[in-house]
Design an enzyme around this catalytic site. Sequence first.
Site, PDB file in Angstrom:
ATOM      1  CG  HIS A 109      44.988  54.852  16.854  1.00 24.15           C
ATOM      2  ND1 HIS A 109      46.213  54.676  16.267  1.00 24.15           N
ATOM      3  CD2 HIS A 109      44.159  55.276  15.852  1.00 24.15           C
ATOM      4  CE1 HIS A 109      46.154  54.993  14.987  1.00 24.15           C
ATOM      5  NE2 HIS A 109      44.913  55.357  14.705  1.00 24.15           N
TER       6      HIS A 109
HETATM    7  C1  BDR Z   1      43.834  59.141  18.127  1.00 24.40           C
HETATM    8  O1  BDR Z   1      43.140  60.173  17.422  1.00 24.40           O
HETATM    9  C2  BDR Z   1      41.771  59.919  17.405  1.00 24.40           C
HETATM   10  O2  BDR Z   1      41.222  60.140  16.152  1.00 24.40           O
HETATM   11  C3  BDR Z   1      41.589  58.485  17.868  1.00 24.40           C
HETATM   12  O3  BDR Z   1      40.371  58.369  18.588  1.00 24.40           O
HETATM   13  C4  BDR Z   1      42.784  58.222  18.727  1.00 24.40           C
HETATM   14  O4  BDR Z   1      42.557  58.592  20.066  1.00 24.40           O
HETATM   15  C5  BDR Z   1      44.792  58.465  17.161  1.00 24.40           C
HETATM   16  O5  BDR Z   1      45.704  59.387  16.666  1.00 24.40           O
END
Ligand code: BDR
Length: 314
Positions: free
Chosen positions: A239
């Site tokens: 992400h």
């Molecule tokens: C986000 O949540 C975290 O676990 C990841 O690093 C990312 O920033 C995705 O939902």
Amino acid sequence: MARKLIVDCDPGIDDAVALCMALFDPRLDVVAVTATGGNIPGAQASRNVQALIERLDPPRYPRIGIVSSPKSAPHVDARFIHGDDGLGNQSLDVSVHHHRHAADKVIIDEVRAAPHEVTLLCLGPLTNIAHAFQRDPELPNLVDRLVIMGGSVCGIGNITPTAEFNIYADPISAQQVFQSRTTKTLVPLDITTQIKLTLDFKVDLPLDTSRAGQLLHPMVNFVFRSYHQHLGQESIHLHDAVALVAVVNPELFQSSDIFGQVETRGQLTSGMTVFDRRPQSHASPNMEVMTEVDVMAVTNCIVRGLAHAGRLTG
Ligand code: BDR
Ligand code: CA
């Protein structure tokens, strides 16, 4: 001229990948990296930021901001995906620093040092940004832009049925930031989950003879295993790396200006992002929300960004 960037993050494997790309990207001048609790508790996030920068040893060292307030501990973590240490259980060493600065103070100093020039890339819960805005109420007008990985437009979450992790972990700070007068771009789950990295991605990583490759191989192997075990998926999402691409290659995305808020109280919906998309709405848009993405091009940007980091750390 390179764009000044502060990366606020909770490393986290996808945060670490984004950092690896950002620190070697010639289009960016990463002036600071600040830690926030999220995927792991605050003390570990601070340690991870330092460990990543020391391991990668970039040509220009950014300032580091640590999590200083135990009050800001999020009530949730994502160690089941990222490992107990957040970085795939690599147990990285760090050197001892005597002069450590609080993340919100570093953000204020760096934005004030270059008003209207600094982009803030927010890859974790929005705790530090909300604190910085509270400490310095003029700051929202002095930031060039916030680019936030968080939220979900379609309403499907990844930590609860309705909430995305970063927003869920600190919904009150997220709502304060959403309501602030800063120019904001949101890169929601709807976009980041379209980028699916399959096992071929491992072949494209930099060789483990480079500093970047040494860090990345164990982390990426770990995250493929945790996605398989906990989510039943054979491909992974990075992400935060997608949000970094939105900073440097915004032309690969399409967006709409929308009015968005965060549910801070709902028993079932705390941390849900709510967007007013009614055609007859009179609400003024408060953010740009990414709505379409060129999946192939963004995937290539991630692969090429990491390859470049590999070449510079070989
Ligand atoms: C986000 O949540 C975290 O676990 C990841 O690093 C990312 O920033 C995705 O939902
Ligand atoms: Ca993150």
